[in-house]
Design an enzyme around this catalytic site. Sequence first.
Site, short mmCIF file in Angstrom:
data_model
loop_
_atom_site.label_atom_id
_atom_site.label_comp_id
_atom_site.label_asym_id
_atom_site.label_seq_id
_atom_site.Cartn_x
_atom_site.Cartn_y
_atom_site.Cartn_z
N ASN A 127 11.71 17.52 8.07
CA ASN A 127 10.78 17.89 9.14
C ASN A 127 10.12 16.63 9.65
OD1 ASN A 127 11.26 20.38 7.89
ND2 ASN A 127 9.24 21.11 8.47
N LYS A 152 29.60 12.66 -1.53
CA LYS A 152 29.52 12.61 -0.07
C LYS A 152 30.57 13.55 0.52
CE LYS A 152 29.85 9.52 3.83
NZ LYS A 152 30.57 8.40 4.36
N PHE A 187 -2.26 23.76 7.89
CA PHE A 187 -1.99 23.08 9.16
C PHE A 187 -0.91 23.86 9.89
CE2 PHE A 187 -3.91 18.91 9.93
CZ PHE A 187 -4.73 18.85 8.83
N ASP A 215 11.26 25.12 5.66
CA ASP A 215 11.29 26.54 5.28
C ASP A 215 12.61 26.90 4.60
OD1 ASP A 215 8.76 27.22 6.21
OD2 ASP A 215 9.49 27.30 8.26
N1 CTP Z 1 3.83 25.62 4.34
C1 CTP Z 1 4.07 25.72 2.97
N2 CTP Z 1 5.31 26.01 2.52
C2 CTP Z 1 6.33 26.21 3.37
C3 CTP Z 1 6.10 26.12 4.77
C4 CTP Z 1 4.84 25.81 5.22
O1 CTP Z 1 3.13 25.54 2.18
N3 CTP Z 1 7.53 26.49 2.90
C5 CTP Z 1 2.47 25.33 4.81
C6 CTP Z 1 2.34 24.03 5.57
O2 CTP Z 1 2.01 22.95 4.69
C7 CTP Z 1 1.22 24.31 6.55
C8 CTP Z 1 1.34 25.81 6.79
O3 CTP Z 1 2.10 26.33 5.71
O4 CTP Z 1 -0.04 24.08 5.99
C9 CTP Z 1 1.99 26.19 8.08
O5 CTP Z 1 3.24 25.55 8.17
P1 CTP Z 1 4.17 25.73 9.46
O6 CTP Z 1 5.44 24.98 9.25
O7 CTP Z 1 3.37 25.47 10.71
O8 CTP Z 1 4.40 27.30 9.46
P2 CTP Z 1 5.37 28.25 8.70
O9 CTP Z 1 4.51 29.11 7.83
O10 CTP Z 1 6.49 27.52 8.04
O11 CTP Z 1 5.89 29.16 9.91
P3 CTP Z 1 6.89 28.77 11.12
O12 CTP Z 1 7.73 27.63 10.65
O13 CTP Z 1 7.62 30.02 11.33
O14 CTP Z 1 5.99 28.40 12.29
#
Ligand code: CTP
Length: 398
Positions: free
Chosen positions: A209, A288, A322, A278
């Site tokens: 990311n 590889k 966040f 995610d």
């Molecule tokens: N977060 C987390 N674990 C994950 C994904 C996200 O702890 N697997 C936390 C991030 O650190 C952040 C918050 O959840 O504080 C929101 O992350 P974000 O990527 O904006 O949202 P998601 O919940 O992943 O939803 P989406 O990607 O669908 O917007």
Amino acid sequence: MLKNKKIIVGVTGGIAAYKSCDIVSKLIKLDAEVNVIMTAASVNFVSPLTFSSLSNNPVVCDMFENPVDWNIEHISLAQKADVFLIAPATANIIGKVANGIADDMLSTTIMASTAKIVFAPAMNTKMYENEILQENISKLKKRGYYFIEPDSGRLACGDIGVGKLRDTSEIVDYVVSLTCNKQDLKGKKILITAGPSVEPIDAVRYITNRSSGKMGYSIANAALDRGAEVTLISGPTTINPPNRAKFIPVLSGQDMYRAVLDNFNDQEIVIKAAAVSDYRIENPTKHKLKKKDDNLTLSLVRNPDILKELGEMKNSKILVGFAAETDDIIENAKCKVKTKNLDFIVANDINEPDAGFAVDTNIVYIIDKNEKIEKIDKTSKIDIANIILDKIVSIDIN
Ligand code: CTP
């Protein structure tokens, strides 16, 4: 406001040197004790008499022309100062400090200083964009030096572009925030996550990311300055971790999940600034992957939502998330506050210039569990870090 604070202002040779008079005057009005050091070049732009009159202190211009005792005195001054501001900072002084050159009073004093050192660069756009200067700035930032980024506009040389000394009021505000030694988080245990996660595909490839880690590291530094005990769990970044924090480097979302859970119980506050993937690759290989003529399909499986799990076992802990969004920022962020059981979320629109990834500034919305929305206009990530911590302190008291 700055009573008993000692500020050194280093003035270098650029046309913006005249604006430093205003900076010194404003600092004096805030009751700071100000000492000015001028480089030999800068005296061509402003007279030392102006600075000595404004600061009510003698001005030092050059190492060999000044009383010998100043050589000793400047070391002690450098060590007693709270903030050492170099404004305007030329490419020359930035280059010298970045490369360990100490050949005049200003550069030697900077080298001897234990103060927070902050540069406010001002120069021609092409000079500012020069890769060598930018490398020097990155090198200094990694070592913990602060920078007040220049503005864009019409420069003294007639060019239009980045390189204008930032507004003197903003520079003074920045200095004030650096001197703020609030200890309102003394002894509080804060866990902060930062940076990206890295999900391996094979021995050489990965998905990740976008996240520079700057926001999370700024929060860690601000919390440390305010007396907190910080555990920083971070994916790979190019930033040096603060050595006052307990630092746990991680790679994948699962690594982060384990590290966070291992450290969660004894924390009072958790701030999740990390950009966690995610999904991860279902079957990463240790070898590889060799290309074939066909397309390649990767199978992705869900990573745990770390913050959501923390929300389920939150109890009295303060939990801050966040959200980096491109669309429907407020609605999406409100939804995350609810589903993850957060005290508040810090949401930023990553489409906006000067916000989001890799830049030193951010523009954010703070949305709390009562759906109260606060917009923080463009400001430095350090300022935003302190605003987030102020909000945490106010929740903690109530
Ligand atoms: N977060 C987390 N674990 C994950 C994904 C996200 O702890 N697997 C936390 C991030 O650190 C952040 C918050 O959840 O504080 C929101 O992350 P974000 O990527 O904006 O949202 P998601 O919940 O992943 O939803 P989406 O990607 O669908 O917007």
